[in-house]
Scaffold this motif. Structure first.
Motif, PDB file in Angstrom:
ATOM      1  N   UNK A  55     -20.335 -31.853  27.053  1.00 36.58           N
ATOM      2  CA  UNK A  55     -19.939 -31.046  28.214  1.00 36.58           C
ATOM      3  C   UNK A  55     -20.945 -29.912  28.412  1.00 36.58           C
ATOM      4  N   UNK A  56     -20.734 -29.115  29.452  1.00 35.15           N
ATOM      5  CA  UNK A  56     -21.680 -28.054  29.813  1.00 35.15           C
ATOM      6  C   UNK A  56     -21.804 -26.984  28.732  1.00 35.15           C
ATOM      7  N   UNK A  57     -20.713 -26.685  28.046  1.00 35.54           N
ATOM      8  CA  UNK A  57     -20.768 -25.668  26.990  1.00 35.54           C
ATOM      9  C   UNK A  57     -21.684 -26.131  25.861  1.00 35.54           C
ATOM     10  N   UNK A  58     -21.532 -27.371  25.428  1.00 36.79           N
ATOM     11  CA  UNK A  58     -22.383 -27.912  24.373  1.00 36.79           C
ATOM     12  C   UNK A  58     -23.824 -28.050  24.848  1.00 36.79           C
ATOM     13  N   UNK A  59     -24.007 -28.416  26.120  1.00 44.70           N
ATOM     14  CA  UNK A  59     -25.360 -28.519  26.681  1.00 44.70           C
ATOM     15  C   UNK A  59     -26.048 -27.151  26.647  1.00 44.70           C
ATOM     16  N   UNK A  60     -25.332 -26.111  27.072  1.00 43.26           N
ATOM     17  CA  UNK A  60     -25.899 -24.760  27.048  1.00 43.26           C
ATOM     18  C   UNK A  60     -26.185 -24.296  25.623  1.00 43.26           C
ATOM     19  N   UNK A  61     -25.296 -24.598  24.697  1.00 48.13           N
ATOM     20  CA  UNK A  61     -25.498 -24.196  23.303  1.00 48.13           C
ATOM     21  C   UNK A  61     -26.736 -24.873  22.718  1.00 48.13           C
ATOM     22  N   UNK A  62     -26.903 -26.160  23.013  1.00 49.52           N
ATOM     23  CA  UNK A  62     -28.065 -26.889  22.501  1.00 49.52           C
ATOM     24  C   UNK A  62     -29.353 -26.318  23.096  1.00 49.52           C
ATOM     25  N   UNK A  63     -29.354 -26.080  24.402  1.00 48.17           N
ATOM     26  CA  UNK A  63     -30.539 -25.525  25.050  1.00 48.17           C
ATOM     27  C   UNK A  63     -30.844 -24.134  24.504  1.00 48.17           C
ATOM     28  N   UNK A  64     -29.813 -23.326  24.327  1.00 50.82           N
ATOM     29  CA  UNK A  64     -30.002 -21.961  23.829  1.00 50.82           C
ATOM     30  C   UNK A  64     -30.649 -21.961  22.448  1.00 50.82           C
ATOM     31  N   UNK A  65     -30.272 -22.900  21.605  1.00 52.78           N
ATOM     32  CA  UNK A  65     -30.861 -22.970  20.269  1.00 52.78           C
ATOM     33  C   UNK A  65     -32.374 -23.123  20.343  1.00 52.78           C
ATOM     34  N   UNK A  66     -32.830 -24.034  21.180  1.00 50.52           N
ATOM     35  CA  UNK A  66     -34.269 -24.285  21.267  1.00 50.52           C
ATOM     36  C   UNK A  66     -34.993 -23.194  22.050  1.00 50.52           C
ATOM     37  N   UNK A  67     -34.342 -22.621  23.054  1.00 48.84           N
ATOM     38  CA  UNK A  67     -34.952 -21.499  23.773  1.00 48.84           C
ATOM     39  C   UNK A  67     -35.072 -20.280  22.872  1.00 48.84           C
ATOM     40  N   UNK A  68     -34.043 -20.023  22.049  1.00 49.80           N
ATOM     41  CA  UNK A  68     -34.112 -18.914  21.099  1.00 49.80           C
ATOM     42  C   UNK A  68     -35.182 -19.155  20.037  1.00 49.80           C
ATOM     43  N   UNK A  69     -35.332 -20.403  19.614  1.00 50.10           N
ATOM     44  CA  UNK A  69     -36.385 -20.749  18.656  1.00 50.10           C
ATOM     45  C   UNK A  69     -37.754 -20.441  19.255  1.00 50.10           C
TER      46      UNK A  69
END
Length: 146
Positions: A55-69
């Protein structure tokens, strides 16, 4: 001496190109890095790497991990951070990046219009320098490498 400068701030306008162009015109020895400026790629990188999310929440969390990295790696390599707060967009990521930079001991130049003086007063007091325009930030960079 060459500097690496991390450009933190919204990715919807051309302010980064303006800084790069003006720095190049002055022949400043600076390399610029920053967040992913392709908004779709930034939003979708988690699924590009990990696969489709439920879902969108998991999609945002996954993207945030790599953007924060990405941000963490590039910011740690930077000698200086410029954080721009404009008037048009909400600036949650800019505030987070500027605060992270300050917490890790990175020098920060904060660019913010006079209208945003009050909401950014505490951050401005923590920044090494606060200016109102890109041109003022360029002058600060030129002074550093003089």
């Amino acid at each position: 001496m060459r500097l690496t400068v991390y450009l933190a701030g919204e990715i919807h306008s051309t302010w980064r190109e303006e800084i790069k162009k003006k720095s190049l015109a002055l022949d400043l020895p600076i390399d610029f890095v920053g967040p992913m400026e392709n908004h779709d790629r930034s939003d979708n990188i988690g699924e590009e790497i990990l696969g489709e999310q439920p879902n969108a929440v998991f999609k945002d969390a996954a993207a945030s991990s790599f953007n924060n990295l990405r941000t963490g790696v590039l910011m740690q390599k930077a000698d200086l951070v410029i954080a721009l707060f404009g008037e048009q967009y909400k600036q949650w990521n800019t505030a987070m990046d500027a605060s992270s930079a300050l917490a890790s001991g990175k020098p920060v130049i904060l660019i913010r219009p006079g209208k945003l003086h009050h909401p950014l007063k505490e951050l401005s007091q923590k920044a090494n320098a606060t200016v109102e325009t890109v041109d003022q930030a360029i002058k600060a960079l030129a002074y550093i490498v003089e």
